[in-house]
Design a protein around this motif. Structure first.
Motif, PDB file in Angstrom:
ATOM      1  N   THR B 134     -12.783 -24.289  19.543  1.00 18.17           N
ATOM      2  CA  THR B 134     -13.750 -23.422  20.205  1.00 18.17           C
ATOM      3  C   THR B 134     -13.721 -22.017  19.624  1.00 18.17           C
ATOM      4  O   THR B 134     -14.703 -21.284  19.724  1.00 18.17           O
ATOM      5  CB  THR B 134     -13.470 -23.336  21.718  1.00 18.17           C
ATOM      6  OG1 THR B 134     -12.046 -23.187  21.880  1.00 18.17           O
ATOM      7  CG2 THR B 134     -13.904 -24.585  22.426  1.00 18.17           C
ATOM      8  N   SER B 135     -12.614 -21.645  18.983  1.00 17.93           N
ATOM      9  CA  SER B 135     -12.565 -20.313  18.387  1.00 17.93           C
ATOM     10  C   SER B 135     -13.354 -20.230  17.104  1.00 17.93           C
ATOM     11  O   SER B 135     -13.584 -19.153  16.581  1.00 17.93           O
ATOM     12  CB  SER B 135     -11.121 -19.921  18.071  1.00 17.93           C
ATOM     13  OG  SER B 135     -10.297 -20.167  19.151  1.00 17.93           O
ATOM     14  N   LEU B 136     -13.737 -21.408  16.565  1.00 15.72           N
ATOM     15  CA  LEU B 136     -14.383 -21.411  15.252  1.00 15.72           C
ATOM     16  C   LEU B 136     -15.753 -22.024  15.334  1.00 15.72           C
ATOM     17  O   LEU B 136     -16.153 -22.787  14.472  1.00 15.72           O
ATOM     18  CB  LEU B 136     -13.511 -22.179  14.260  1.00 15.72           C
ATOM     19  CG  LEU B 136     -12.225 -21.440  13.957  1.00 15.72           C
ATOM     20  CD1 LEU B 136     -11.141 -22.406  13.525  1.00 15.72           C
ATOM     21  CD2 LEU B 136     -12.458 -20.441  12.854  1.00 15.72           C
ATOM     22  N   ASP B 137     -16.493 -21.706  16.397  1.00 13.62           N
ATOM     23  CA  ASP B 137     -17.861 -22.205  16.540  1.00 13.62           C
ATOM     24  C   ASP B 137     -17.924 -23.696  16.748  1.00 13.62           C
ATOM     25  O   ASP B 137     -18.981 -24.281  16.608  1.00 13.62           O
ATOM     26  CB  ASP B 137     -18.706 -21.892  15.282  1.00 13.62           C
ATOM     27  CG  ASP B 137     -19.146 -20.456  15.281  1.00 13.62           C
ATOM     28  OD1 ASP B 137     -19.587 -19.986  14.229  1.00 13.62           O
ATOM     29  OD2 ASP B 137     -19.040 -19.824  16.344  1.00 13.62           O
ATOM     30  N   GLY B 138     -16.795 -24.311  17.057  1.00  9.75           N
ATOM     31  CA  GLY B 138     -16.844 -25.747  17.300  1.00  9.75           C
ATOM     32  C   GLY B 138     -16.761 -26.002  18.791  1.00  9.75           C
ATOM     33  O   GLY B 138     -16.848 -25.095  19.593  1.00  9.75           O
ATOM     34  N   GLY B 139     -16.574 -27.242  19.160  1.00 13.81           N
ATOM     35  CA  GLY B 139     -16.469 -27.555  20.577  1.00 13.81           C
ATOM     36  C   GLY B 139     -16.219 -29.025  20.747  1.00 13.81           C
ATOM     37  O   GLY B 139     -16.408 -29.807  19.824  1.00 13.81           O
ATOM     38  N   VAL B 140     -15.779 -29.428  21.935  1.00  9.87           N
ATOM     39  CA  VAL B 140     -15.441 -30.839  22.139  1.00  9.87           C
ATOM     40  C   VAL B 140     -16.689 -31.709  22.110  1.00  9.87           C
ATOM     41  O   VAL B 140     -16.610 -32.902  21.894  1.00  9.87           O
ATOM     42  CB  VAL B 140     -14.653 -31.068  23.442  1.00  9.87           C
ATOM     43  CG1 VAL B 140     -13.343 -30.353  23.393  1.00  9.87           C
ATOM     44  CG2 VAL B 140     -15.447 -30.635  24.635  1.00  9.87           C
ATOM     45  N   GLY B 141     -17.833 -31.104  22.339  1.00 10.97           N
ATOM     46  CA  GLY B 141     -19.054 -31.909  22.328  1.00 10.97           C
ATOM     47  C   GLY B 141     -20.006 -31.449  21.251  1.00 10.97           C
ATOM     48  O   GLY B 141     -21.207 -31.755  21.288  1.00 10.97           O
ATOM     49  N   ASP B 142     -19.484 -30.753  20.252  1.00 10.54           N
ATOM     50  CA  ASP B 142     -20.314 -30.193  19.203  1.00 10.54           C
ATOM     51  C   ASP B 142     -20.866 -31.301  18.317  1.00 10.54           C
ATOM     52  O   ASP B 142     -20.148 -32.203  17.917  1.00 10.54           O
ATOM     53  CB  ASP B 142     -19.435 -29.237  18.387  1.00 10.54           C
ATOM     54  CG  ASP B 142     -20.232 -28.474  17.375  1.00 10.54           C
ATOM     55  OD1 ASP B 142     -19.721 -28.271  16.269  1.00 10.54           O
ATOM     56  OD2 ASP B 142     -21.368 -28.097  17.702  1.00 10.54           O
TER      57      ASP B 142
END
Lengths: 138, 332, 327
Positions: B134-142
């Motif tokens: 989440t710190s790198l523009d990602g996410g668990v549902g990205d």
């Protein structure tokens, strides 16, 4: 179905076992042709990795020939070779490479018949266990 | 799609070359599978990243034989690949890798495989303790880089389509899928939010590029690099690391040229034929690796070459921690 | 670990010496149960040092890892010493390095700490893998007392301790300038049970076992890099003239690499278990290296890392060496 013909690589020390092999040849002693001889100056020159590389390149068995203990042309080479051989043989056996594939023998320059006997024995043993497929690169 | 239908889906997908997470002797890797029983769906993240599928550790670029029947053959990869169960961070790494393999000169070995590969993701219900996507523009549902994303709800998977390739899978077997309701969508959002709240690590990477510019000679790098032992674990297990070496393996009559993974943490990586090495010490190499990921790559491709999967932190034996390094960088 | 404050005081005295560059020890890691190697150059930095069953790394590797870069003309080589905190096994590494002349005895100040066993990182990860807050462990004889976020828990020692440590014969450092902590009186015996288990299987079973393990290897060389005794300037695995082990990753090359490394460390490996610990693919390397250690003891009655003056294994021979299996 042709019988399996093993490929044996023999590292022979120049002064004793290679000369012994030579003598076997000049005395017209018959022995199986499956061995490929590589002459080194002393069995102590043999890096145990030679054995591993030989098995990787497709050899079914490896034989190291050296002078009798105490008779090394360079006084101690064969003693070191004996130590290295014991270690590598045990490692290979532990990893599952049949110990009949890696052999060592003391053959002096006058023992042509013994050389032929050693070769026949090694080839006979390897024939029984089949081609070496464990760490073959090919 | 109901969870009980996954077997049928795998059967249909395995008509192509299907890769999925497999547990082999304690290690989870992405390998070819044919049956759903081989797949391990309850894993946090694989030990070896799925970059192995598109960018194999050892890849033959061409084979040759000499002599009378001299010939050169380039291995042909045909057939479609599908990677099932990939995590969003790893899928994102592919879109990061695409940029370097397609810039200026198209790397045919990578891009041919990439074009023929469909990525079906599985979002994380629970993050690993070192995850920081989440710190790198990602996410668990990205959905970046993915063609289709599955989120595991209680009895079914919530399926989201991201590209045409994903759509094609649904159109191929429409009886396995049914329309989702708003309830389902709400549950999925709840699961994603909960997973992201469980993520304990994070670092703001805003301004990191400019900061790194200023602190090249700081003593921080000396301190950090002293404990590194210079193995290649972080680089080999990083989904975005892509350095490689070309070697020839030959005998007298035949041979092949291979591409193998290489690592910038090896001293031999920059060793020149003259014997001179521009990065002789670990401090040079570690500093270079961090700069490459957080400064040089963003400068060239506008994206940070890190997806926050946390494998380097997990597997490093001396506890080199990229999140800690970055937080120290920010404090200088 | 008897007294942390006492240990730090002793180390501070060493760090303040004029002839010591820095001291290598352990400090708390960045999450959970991790512990990181630490390099203290000033007494303030020594305050970070800890010692607990979580301190698993073998620090002796840093003595040979430091790069000796070419110096500009006129600049003299720094002749300062390096202090190092060693457990029982690590001290044998230092002795082995001195024996092989990789370092000189005068180059190090050895701070020995008697060790009653360290944890196995895999078992820790299984039990405490989800804890991001600091996990502290205290050794209380038969059990470990674990403190997480202020809450205490007790675990039987044998559930967490490394397998290696269960049969450790050298819990007290065999060499030290300063001994920190009380000597451990308990004596354990090495029984090579895991090695014997594998020795008893058939040749084909053994090959199947090792084949599965070697196929996992990704040739990261972490095992080689973390080993203090693997300190060749140019590893044989990376030589290209001639090529001993190819760069490609396959069963044949991986097996070749591991055979090569066990050959080169025969009679030099002291059994710290670091190689198995750092392997990202969980390859049971200690089974292989313990076997070589057992063979070297049986064949040549030679133990590594105990005597600084002893000669290396393969540079000596005995006329009565075994002639077993020689035709």
């Amino acid at each position: 179905m042709s019988e399996f013909e093993p490929n044996i690589v023999a590292f022979l020390c120049n002064w004793c076992s290679y000369a012994g092999a030579d003598l076997a040849g000049t005395s017209r002693i018959e022995y199986p042709p499956n061995v490929k001889a590589i002459r080194v100056m002393c069995s102590g020159r043999i890096n145990p990795m030679f054995i591993v590389n030989a098995l990787q390149e497709g050899a079914d068995g490896v034989l190291i020939g050296g002078c009798h203990p105490g008779d090394c042309h360079y006084s101690q080479g064969n003693y070191y070779a004996r130590r290295k051989f014991q270690i590598i043989r045990k490692i290979l056996e532990y990893l599952g490479i049949d110990p009949a594939r890696v052999r060592m023998s003391w053959v002096s320059a006058s023992e042509g018949q013994k050389f032929a006997d050693v070769i026949s024995e090694v080839i006979g043993d390897v024939k029984k266990i089949g081609p070496a497929k464990n760490i073959n690169r090919i | 799609m109901g969870k009980d239908r996954i077997g049928k889906l795998v059967q249909i997908l395995s008509r192509n070359t299907l890769y999925a997470p497999v547990k082999r002797d304690g290690i989870t890797t992405f390998e070819k599978v044919e049956k759903v029983e081989d797949i391990k769906f309850d894993y946090q993240n694989s030990d070896v990243p799925p970059k192995n599928v598109l960018f194999p550790q050892t890849e033959t670029t061409f084979k040759y034989t000499l002599g009378k029947d001299q010939k050169i053959e380039v291995p042909k990869e045909n057939g479609k690949n599908i990677i099932l169960g990939i995590r969003p961070c790893d899928a994102r790494s592919f879109s990061i890798l695409d940029k370097v393999f397609e810039k200026d000169f198209l790397d045919i070995y990578y891009s041919e495989k990439r074009e023929n590969t469909t990525l079906i993701g599985l979002s994380c219900n629970e993050p690993g303790i070192n995850c920081f996507c989440t710190s790198l523009d990602g996410g668990v549902g990205d959905k970046e880089g993915l063609d289709m994303l599955l989120t595991a709800l209680e009895d079914e998977y919530f399926v989201e389509i991201a590209t045409d390739k994903g759509k094609a899978i649904i159109e191929n077997s429409p009886d396995l899928f049914s329309d989702a309701s708003d309830e389902h969508a709400k549950k999925k959002d709840e699961i994603n939010k909960r997973a992201e709240s469980l993520m304990k690590r994070g670092i703001s990477v805003e301004g990191i590029e400019e900061k790194l510019d200023k602190i090249f000679d700081d003593d921080l790098w000396n301190e950090i690099s002293m404990k590194c032992i210079g193995c290649s674990v972080c680089t080999y297990l990083c989904p975005t690391c892509h350095c490689f070496d070309i070697q020839d393996e030959a005998t007298l009559r035949e041979g092949r040229r291979i591409r193998v993974w290489d690592s910038c943490s090896n001293p031999e990586y920059t060793l020149q034929a003259s014997g001179y090495n521009p990065r002789p010490a670990r401090i040079n190499r570690i500093r270079n690796r961090i700069y490459h990921k957080y400064k040089y790559y963003p400068k060239n491709f506008k994206v940070i070459a890190c997806v926050g999967c946390g494998r380097c932190i997990d597997k490093c034996s001396v506890n080199m921690d990229i999140v800690e390094v970055l937080s120290r960088v920010k404090k200088i | 670990m008897a007294d942390l404050a006492k240990m730090r005081n002793e180390i501070k005295k060493i760090v303040q010496r004029d002839d010591v560059k820095y001291v290598i020890g352990y400090e708390k890691g960045t999450y959970g149960w991790r512990v990181s190697p630490s390099f203290a150059r000033t007494p303030e930095e020594v305050d970070k040092f800890i010692f607990s069953p979580l301190c698993v790394n073998n620090l002796a590797v840093y003595l040979v890892l430091e790069e000796k870069l070419p110096l500009p003309k006129g600049v003299e080589k720094e002749k300062k010493k390096i202090g190092i905190v060693v457990k029982g096994c690590d001290s044998r590494s230092v002795v082995q390095l001195v024996q092989e002349k990789a370092i000189s005895r005068d180059d190090v100040v050895i701070l020995g700490v008697p060790c009653s066993g360290v944890v196995d990182p895999r078992k820790m990860k299984e039990m405490f893998g989800k804890e991001i807050g600091t996990v502290a462990i205290e050794d209380k004889g038969e059990k470990y007392v674990i403190v997480i976020d202020g809450k205490k828990r007790e675990v039987l020692k044998e559930e967490l301790v490394s397998e290696n440590c269960k049969t450790c014969q050298y819990q007290n450092p065999v060499i030290s300038d300063i001994l920190i902590g009380d000597e451990i009186k308990e004596k354990k015996e090495e029984n090579y049970s895991k090695v014997k288990e594998l020795e008893e299987k058939s040749t084909q079973e053994r090959w199947d076992y090792w084949k599965e393990k070697f196929e996992k290897c990704i040739r990261c060389y972490a095992c080689r890099n973390c080993c203090p005794v693997c300190n060749c300037k140019k590893c044989m695995a990376e030589k290209t003239t001639p090529v001993w082990i190819r760069r490609s990753v396959s069963l044949s090359e991986n097996a070749g690499f591991h055979i090569m490394r066990s050959l080169h460390t025969a009679g030099r490996c002291i059994g710290c278990g670091s190689c198995e610990r750092v392997c990202p693919m969980d390859i049971p390397l200690s089974k292989l290296y313990k076997k070589v250690e057992k063979d070297v003891i049986e064949l040549f009655d030679y133990r590594a890392g105990l005597d600084e003056e002893e000669k290396p294994l393969l540079s000596v021979y005995s006329v009565d060496d075994s002639n077993e299996y020689i035709l």
